[in-house]
Enzyme design. Structure first.
Site, mmCIF file in Angstrom:
data_model
loop_
_atom_site.group_PDB
_atom_site.id
_atom_site.type_symbol
_atom_site.label_atom_id
_atom_site.label_comp_id
_atom_site.label_asym_id
_atom_site.label_seq_id
_atom_site.Cartn_x
_atom_site.Cartn_y
_atom_site.Cartn_z
ATOM 1 N N LEU A 136 1.599 0.266 8.471
ATOM 2 C CA LEU A 136 0.523 -0.729 8.393
ATOM 3 C C LEU A 136 1.085 -2.037 7.855
ATOM 4 C CD1 LEU A 136 -2.423 1.336 6.820
ATOM 5 C CD2 LEU A 136 -2.107 0.740 9.233
ATOM 6 N N ASP A 137 0.531 -3.163 8.331
ATOM 7 C CA ASP A 137 0.901 -4.465 7.786
ATOM 8 C C ASP A 137 0.567 -4.521 6.297
ATOM 9 O OD1 ASP A 137 1.641 -5.325 10.309
ATOM 10 O OD2 ASP A 137 -0.268 -6.325 10.719
ATOM 11 N N LYS A 138 1.249 -5.422 5.594
ATOM 12 C CA LYS A 138 1.059 -5.543 4.141
ATOM 13 C C LYS A 138 -0.414 -5.695 3.762
ATOM 14 C CE LYS A 138 2.116 -9.482 2.085
ATOM 15 N NZ LYS A 138 0.896 -9.953 1.344
#
Length: 299
Positions: A136-138
Site C-alpha cells: 500500500l502507498d504510504k
C-alpha cells in the site's frame, strides 16, 4: 533461529511415491529443493534426514525445513506498533495506519511496516526477511498481506497472478457521480514529466477498476472499488481521470482542506491460502480521519 518447515502425514494414496514427486505436487520447485539441499535446509522422514528419492510409506511424517533467510542489510529492525489482524506460520495480515510506508525508500529509510516486521520476527526468533505480497502507498490505510517465508511468497505471487487475491477499497472523492456504478477501463502509464506521477495514456498498461457509489453527500462521494488489475496509483489515477480526484490527493488534483492525505482505505482482503488450502477473508473499518470526513460532510 527457528527455520520454517512444512509437514505432512502420508496417507494410503500417497504411499509408494518418491519424495521428489510428492513435493512437486505440493508446488515445491526444483530450485527450492536445490536451495534446501545446499543452503542449510533439510528433508526428514520421522525425524531422520533422507533424499528426495525416498519412497514414502503410509504413516510417514515428512518434514521439509527451509534454509535460514537473511534480512537485507538496508532494512533495520525497529520496535513499532503493528495492527496484526491475522497470523499463521506462513503469512500475516496487517491493518496499516495512514502515513506509514510499507517498505523503506530513500525518502523514508525507517519507520516502515518492513522495519517493524523485522523486529517482530526477531523477537519471535524467526529466520525470515520481508516478503510483502500486497503493498500500500504510504498515505493509504488498510489491509495488506505479508508472506513469512520465501516459499509462501512464491505461492502467493502465483495466486495474485491468477487473481485469487482480491482487495476492496473505500475512497472519498470530490464531486457527485452521475452513475451509481460503473467500470473504468483506461490504460495507465508513467507521466513523461514525473518519475512518480501516473496518467491515463494510450500506450499504458491495461487497467480496469469497478466502482459503486455507496453514499453521496455535499459535493463528495463515498465509493467502493474493486480492481481487476494492480497498476501503480490505479484508483487515484482512474478517479482523477473521471474528474473526481480523491479528497486530499494533491498529486492528482484533490484538495487537502478537510483531510491531509488521499482518502483511500483497503477495506477488504480475500485470498486463497495455498498452504492451508482454504479461503480467508478480512475486513477493516474506515479509519478515524475518513470516518470524520464522511460524518462531518454528511450532516
Amino acid at each position: 533461529m527457528t527455520k520454517f518447515k512444512l509437514e505432512w502425514v502420508i496417507v494410503n494414496e500417497q504411499a509408494g511415491m518418491m519424495v521428489r514427486e510428492f513435493l512437486k505436487l505440493k508446488r515445491i520447485s526444483k530450485r527450492a529443493l536445490t536451495d534446501i539441499k545446499y543452503f542449510g535446509g533439510d528433508i526428514k522422514i520421522n525425524g531422520k534426514s533422507i533424499t528426495v528419492r525416498y519412497n514414502l510409506k503410509k504413516g510417514d511424517l515428512l518434514s521439509v525445513y527451509f534454509p535460514t533467510e537473511r534480512p537485507s542489510a538496508s532494512i533495520l529492525p525497529e520496535e513499532l506498533p503493528l495492527k496484526i489482524v491475522y497470523e499463521d506460520d506462513h503469512c500475516l495480515v496487517i491493518n496499516k495506519d495512514p502515513f506509514i510506508p510499507t517498505i523503506p525508500s530513500r525518502e523514508h529509510p525507517s519507520g516502515t511496516i518492513a522495519n517493524g516486521l523485522l523486529a517482530y520476527f526477531q523477537k519471535q526468533n524467526l529466520a525470515s526477511t520481508i516478503h510483502v505480497v500486497t503493498r500500500l502507498d504510504k498515505d493509504t490505510s488498510g489491509l495488506l498481506l505479508v508472506a513469512k517465508h520465501r516459499f509462501a511468497h512464491s505461492l502467493f505471487s502465483t495466486e495474485q497472478k491468477q487473481r485469487n487475491i482480491n482487495r476492496t477499497y473505500l475512497a472519498i472523492t470530490e464531486g457527485i457521480f452521475p452513475k451509481i456504478s460503473g467500470t473504468i477501463d483506461a490504460p495507465i502509464g508513467r507521466k513523461d514529466t514525473s518519475i512518480i506521477e501516473r496518467e491515463v495514456r494510450r500506450e499504458g498498461q491495461k487497467a480496469v477498476t469497478h466502482y459503486q457509489v455507496m453514499r453521496q453527500f455535499g459535493d463528495k462521494s463515498l465509493l467502493c472499488l474493486k480492481l481487476e488489475t494492480g497498476r501503480t496509483h490505479q484508483i487515484r489515477v482512474h478517479c482523477a481521470h473521471l474528474g473526481h480526484p480523491l479528497c486530499g490527493d494533491t498529486l492528482y488534483g484533490g484538495k487537502r482542506d478537510e483531510i491531509n492525505r488521499q482518502a483511500l482505505h483497503s477495506s477488504e482482503l480475500t485470498f486463497w491460502h495455498p498452504i492451508l488450502e482454504k479461503q480467508l477473508s478480512f475486513k477493516a473499518e474506515l479509519p478515524a480521519d475518513m470516518e470524520a470526513l464522511v460524518n462531518q460532510t454528511g450532516e
